[in-house]
Design a protein around this motif. Structure first.
Motif, PDB file in Angstrom:
ATOM      1  N   SER A  82     -99.275 -16.231 -45.876  1.00 15.30           N
ATOM      2  CA  SER A  82     -99.462 -17.026 -44.775  1.00 15.30           C
ATOM      3  C   SER A  82    -100.473 -17.821 -44.429  1.00 15.30           C
ATOM      4  N   GLY A  83    -100.072 -19.524 -44.955  1.00 11.95           N
ATOM      5  CA  GLY A  83    -100.476 -20.371 -44.812  1.00 11.95           C
ATOM      6  C   GLY A  83    -101.078 -21.214 -43.166  1.00 11.95           C
ATOM      7  N   ALA A  84     -99.549 -20.421 -42.750  1.00 12.94           N
ATOM      8  CA  ALA A  84     -99.243 -20.597 -41.365  1.00 12.94           C
ATOM      9  C   ALA A  84    -100.443 -20.391 -40.546  1.00 12.94           C
ATOM     10  N   GLY A  85    -100.410 -20.928 -39.481  1.00 15.73           N
ATOM     11  CA  GLY A  85    -101.538 -19.884 -38.036  1.00 15.73           C
ATOM     12  C   GLY A  85     -99.724 -19.551 -37.314  1.00 15.73           C
ATOM     13  N   HIS A  86     -99.779 -17.913 -36.746  1.00 19.36           N
ATOM     14  CA  HIS A  86     -98.893 -17.678 -35.900  1.00 19.36           C
ATOM     15  C   HIS A  86     -99.462 -16.698 -35.256  1.00 19.36           C
ATOM     16  N   ASP A  87     -98.894 -16.049 -34.041  1.00 22.85           N
ATOM     17  CA  ASP A  87     -99.125 -15.304 -32.990  1.00 22.85           C
ATOM     18  C   ASP A  87     -99.648 -14.018 -33.603  1.00 22.85           C
ATOM     19  N   GLY A  88     -99.905 -13.705 -34.326  1.00 19.73           N
ATOM     20  CA  GLY A  88    -100.728 -11.985 -35.461  1.00 19.73           C
ATOM     21  C   GLY A  88    -101.983 -11.801 -35.133  1.00 19.73           C
ATOM     22  N   MET A  89    -102.346 -13.357 -35.171  1.00 12.92           N
ATOM     23  CA  MET A  89    -104.046 -13.927 -35.149  1.00 12.92           C
ATOM     24  C   MET A  89    -104.050 -13.493 -34.005  1.00 12.92           C
ATOM     25  N   ALA A  90    -103.450 -13.665 -32.584  1.00 14.98           N
ATOM     26  CA  ALA A  90    -104.244 -13.021 -31.779  1.00 14.98           C
ATOM     27  C   ALA A  90    -104.149 -11.924 -31.070  1.00 14.98           C
ATOM     28  N   MET A  91    -102.648 -11.255 -31.330  1.00 16.87           N
ATOM     29  CA  MET A  91    -102.147  -9.755 -31.177  1.00 16.87           C
ATOM     30  C   MET A  91    -103.484  -9.234 -32.096  1.00 16.87           C
ATOM     31  N   VAL A  92    -103.486  -9.739 -33.090  1.00 11.72           N
ATOM     32  CA  VAL A  92    -104.891  -7.995 -33.769  1.00 11.72           C
ATOM     33  C   VAL A  92    -105.549  -7.747 -33.249  1.00 11.72           C
ATOM     34  N   ASP A  93    -106.467  -8.003 -31.881  1.00  4.10           N
ATOM     35  CA  ASP A  93    -107.418  -8.237 -31.719  1.00  4.10           C
ATOM     36  C   ASP A  93    -106.626  -7.027 -30.304  1.00  4.10           C
ATOM     37  N   VAL A  94    -105.828  -6.533 -30.185  1.00  2.74           N
ATOM     38  CA  VAL A  94    -105.218  -5.393 -29.604  1.00  2.74           C
ATOM     39  C   VAL A  94    -104.271  -4.892 -29.847  1.00  2.74           C
ATOM     40  N   THR A  95    -103.421  -4.680 -31.116  1.00  2.00           N
ATOM     41  CA  THR A  95    -103.414  -3.194 -32.137  1.00  2.00           C
ATOM     42  C   THR A  95    -102.582  -4.569 -33.258  1.00  2.00           C
ATOM     43  N   ASP A  96    -102.446  -3.440 -34.681  1.00  2.00           N
ATOM     44  CA  ASP A  96    -102.694  -4.052 -35.540  1.00  2.00           C
ATOM     45  C   ASP A  96    -101.179  -4.612 -35.872  1.00  2.00           C
ATOM     46  N   VAL A  97    -101.622  -5.546 -36.579  1.00  2.00           N
ATOM     47  CA  VAL A  97    -100.030  -6.733 -37.330  1.00  2.00           C
ATOM     48  C   VAL A  97     -99.671  -6.319 -38.406  1.00  2.00           C
ATOM     49  N   ALA A  98     -98.256  -7.374 -38.563  1.00  2.00           N
ATOM     50  CA  ALA A  98     -97.461  -7.398 -39.740  1.00  2.00           C
ATOM     51  C   ALA A  98     -96.662  -8.351 -39.839  1.00  2.00           C
ATOM     52  N   MET A  99     -96.058  -9.049 -40.759  1.00  2.00           N
ATOM     53  CA  MET A  99     -94.938  -9.446 -40.849  1.00  2.00           C
ATOM     54  C   MET A  99     -93.607  -9.966 -41.921  1.00  2.00           C
ATOM     55  N   LEU A 100     -93.071 -10.592 -41.051  1.00  2.00           N
ATOM     56  CA  LEU A 100     -91.483 -10.388 -42.920  1.00  2.00           C
ATOM     57  C   LEU A 100     -91.431 -12.117 -42.749  1.00  2.00           C
ATOM     58  N   PHE A 101     -91.612 -12.776 -43.795  1.00  2.00           N
ATOM     59  CA  PHE A 101     -90.926 -13.918 -43.862  1.00  2.00           C
ATOM     60  C   PHE A 101     -89.755 -14.017 -44.192  1.00  2.00           C
ATOM     61  N   VAL A 102     -89.357 -15.051 -44.386  1.00  2.00           N
ATOM     62  CA  VAL A 102     -88.263 -14.999 -44.568  1.00  2.00           C
ATOM     63  C   VAL A 102     -87.516 -16.676 -45.296  1.00  2.00           C
ATOM     64  N   ARG A 103     -86.948 -16.691 -45.854  1.00  2.00           N
ATOM     65  CA  ARG A 103     -86.965 -17.998 -47.091  1.00  2.00           C
ATOM     66  C   ARG A 103     -86.309 -19.650 -46.401  1.00  2.00           C
ATOM     67  N   CYS A 104     -86.817 -20.586 -47.112  1.00  2.00           N
ATOM     68  CA  CYS A 104     -86.555 -21.417 -45.950  1.00  2.00           C
ATOM     69  C   CYS A 104     -86.262 -22.827 -47.308  1.00  2.00           C
ATOM     70  N   ARG A 105     -84.943 -23.357 -47.396  1.00  2.00           N
ATOM     71  CA  ARG A 105     -84.828 -24.549 -47.327  1.00  2.00           C
ATOM     72  C   ARG A 105     -85.614 -25.107 -48.082  1.00  2.00           C
ATOM     73  N   GLY A 106     -86.000 -25.779 -49.157  1.00  2.00           N
ATOM     74  CA  GLY A 106     -87.167 -26.454 -49.682  1.00  2.00           C
ATOM     75  C   GLY A 106     -88.780 -26.486 -49.266  1.00  2.00           C
ATOM     76  N   GLY A 107     -88.905 -25.273 -48.368  1.00  2.00           N
ATOM     77  CA  GLY A 107     -89.847 -24.365 -47.842  1.00  2.00           C
ATOM     78  C   GLY A 107     -90.130 -25.638 -46.742  1.00  2.00           C
ATOM     79  N   ILE A 108     -89.344 -26.513 -46.103  1.00  2.00           N
ATOM     80  CA  ILE A 108     -89.335 -27.551 -45.788  1.00  2.00           C
ATOM     81  C   ILE A 108     -90.117 -27.383 -43.995  1.00  2.00           C
ATOM     82  N   SER A 109     -90.450 -27.448 -43.116  1.00  2.00           N
ATOM     83  CA  SER A 109     -91.246 -26.948 -41.744  1.00  2.00           C
ATOM     84  C   SER A 109     -91.861 -28.125 -41.107  1.00  2.00           C
ATOM     85  N   HIS A 110     -91.922 -27.444 -39.301  1.00  2.00           N
ATOM     86  CA  HIS A 110     -92.134 -28.271 -38.829  1.00  2.00           C
ATOM     87  C   HIS A 110     -91.550 -29.631 -38.920  1.00  2.00           C
TER      88      HIS A 110
END
Ligand code: GLV
Ligand code: MN
Ligand code: MN
Length: 416
Positions: free
Chosen positions: A358-386
């Motif tokens: 993941s090039g984007a930041g996510h809440d898991g970056m903070a949650m890792v200080d209290v527990t193990d983290v994992a993420m599932l990505f879902v496809r988005c059209r054209g990769g467009i976000s923000h």
């Protein structure tokens, strides 16, 4: 529509995504900012959905919404799921809400089936992940992880309101943010579904992907001070134009990142100049910098090089420079044991278990200080976000939900 696959969970998720997106500070775009009336209205709607799904629901000390679905016995440790419900300005509808709404839909499905598990499930909607209002980011997840830095309470928004004042106006007690913190023994792990925000899954014709790691980021605020003056009388060689200096800095940041072949990216997303008149040389310029790279070593090296180059520009142009780091996060690897279970769930749903960073930041970056983290990505059209054009197909939202539900139903806590 003929031929369209049915997506029962996906259709529910899409309907709720649109409903939540209607809560915005502007009628013509989606902007939902931390500790505003829209934050409150969204929290109320999300808590209603949580209660309908069979959960208890509450607002915690920083404004996160927290739902809990008890396991076979009350009080068991929980698998935590969720994402954020704040947005950037003129946002898309899916960044954040997809993970939160998907998690609620999975719990609702378990509840419909009368299914209780040997662990509890908690669904959390983080109040501030984007960091739009105050310079700091991940405020909701840092409070939960117990790493909230109380010094940020004195930071002010563009209207001069401090975070402390904004919390009080919202009805929260800034002196009790510590009450939002969770302890390690209460949590079995944190799993977040999120849109990819990039084009990789689409290019590979994949609906979902397992995240390998979340790239670190450094954000800085730069302030250049020169000398305001008359636009008609001061010769070019005698000017101390802060905005022209900022423009040179912005170009060099872009050049530094373009020269790099290892995935370094840099963005100046905000700039302000003063006094701000056509016929006045700008005496002050303030801009932000966001730099990210796949490895911490590369990012740290590049930030140091960028600072050297900016200092050289300021010196040559006789400008005073103030450069402050406003946010820093190391790269966070996802936990191998959780990634394995996610990959099993992906494969069991008939998809290939592809891993991507993941090039984007996510809440898991903070949650890792209290527990193990994992993420599932879902496809988005054209990769467009923000961007308002952000889009996820109902069938892909359904795929994400089915994978998450399967993960939950087959979840095995980490062996000590
Ligand atoms: C969050 O969206 C970020 O990566 O900036
Ligand atoms: Mn975002
Ligand atoms: Mn997000």
């Amino acid at each position: 529509m003929a031929g369209r696959p049915t997506s029962p969970l996906g259709d529910e998720i899409v309907a709720r995504i649109h409903r939540l997106a209607a809560i915005s500070e502007a009628a013509d775009n989606l902007t939902r900012i931390f500790l505003t009336g829209e934050h409150r209205a969204a929290a109320d709607l999300i808590m209603n959905w949580m209660v309908e799904a069979g959960m208890s629901a509450r607002l915690d000390a920083i404004g996160n919404v927290c739902g809990r679905y008890e396991g076979e016995h009350p009080g068991l440790p929980c698998l935590m799921l969720g994402s954020h419900y704040d947005t950037v300005r003129d946002a898309g509808k899916w960044d954040g809400p997809l993970g939160l709404i998907t998690a609620i839909s999975c719990v609702a499905e378990l509840n419909r089936r009368g299914r209780r598990l040997p662990f509890a499930i908690e669904v959390i909607g983080f109040a501030d992940e984007e960091g739009v209002r105050f310079a700091s980011t991940l405020l909701g997840s840092r409070a939960v992880a117990g790493t909230f830095d109380e010094r940020v309470l004195s930071t002010r928004d563009a209207a001069g309101i401090s975070m402390r004042e904004a919390l009080v106006q919202f009805g929260l007690d800034p002196d009790h943010i510590g009450a939002a913190a969770r302890v390690r023994d209460e949590l079995l792990g944190y799993v977040e579904v999120h849109i990819e925000q990039g084009p990789v899954l689409e290019a590979r014709n994949l609906a979902v992907g397992v995240v390998s790691a979340i790239a670190g980021a450094t954000r800085l605020a730069a302030r250049l001070t020169g000398m305001a003056g008359h636009a008609g009388t001061v010769p070019m060689a005698l000017r101390r134009d802060a905005l022209a200096g900022a423009a040179e800095c912005i170009s060099l940041i872009e050049q530094l990142c373009r020269e790099d072949d290892g995935g370094l990216v840099g963005t100046v997303g905000y700039i302000q100049a003063a006094p701000g008149a056509t016929n006045v040389i700008p005496g002050q310029a303030h801009f932000t910098i966001d730099m990210r790279a796949p490895t911490d070593e590369r990012r740290n090296r590049s930030v140091a090089e960028m600072v050297r180059r900016i200092e050289a520009v300021a010196k040559r142009r006789n400008l005073e420079l103030q450069l402050d780091v406003t946010h820093e996060n190391r790269t966070v690897p996802c936990a191998p044991w959780l990634k394995t279970q996610l990959a099993e769930a992906v494969a069991a749903e008939g998809y290939s278990a592809f891993e991507l960073p993941s090039g984007a930041g996510h809440d898991g970056m903070a949650m890792v200080d209290v527990t193990d983290v994992a993420m599932l990505f879902v496809r988005c059209r054209g990769g467009i976000s923000h961007h308002p054009a952000e889009h996820v197909e109902a069938s892909d939202a359904d795929a994400g939900a089915r994978v998450l539900l399967r993960l939950i139903e087959n979840f095995r806590a980490r062996q000590p």
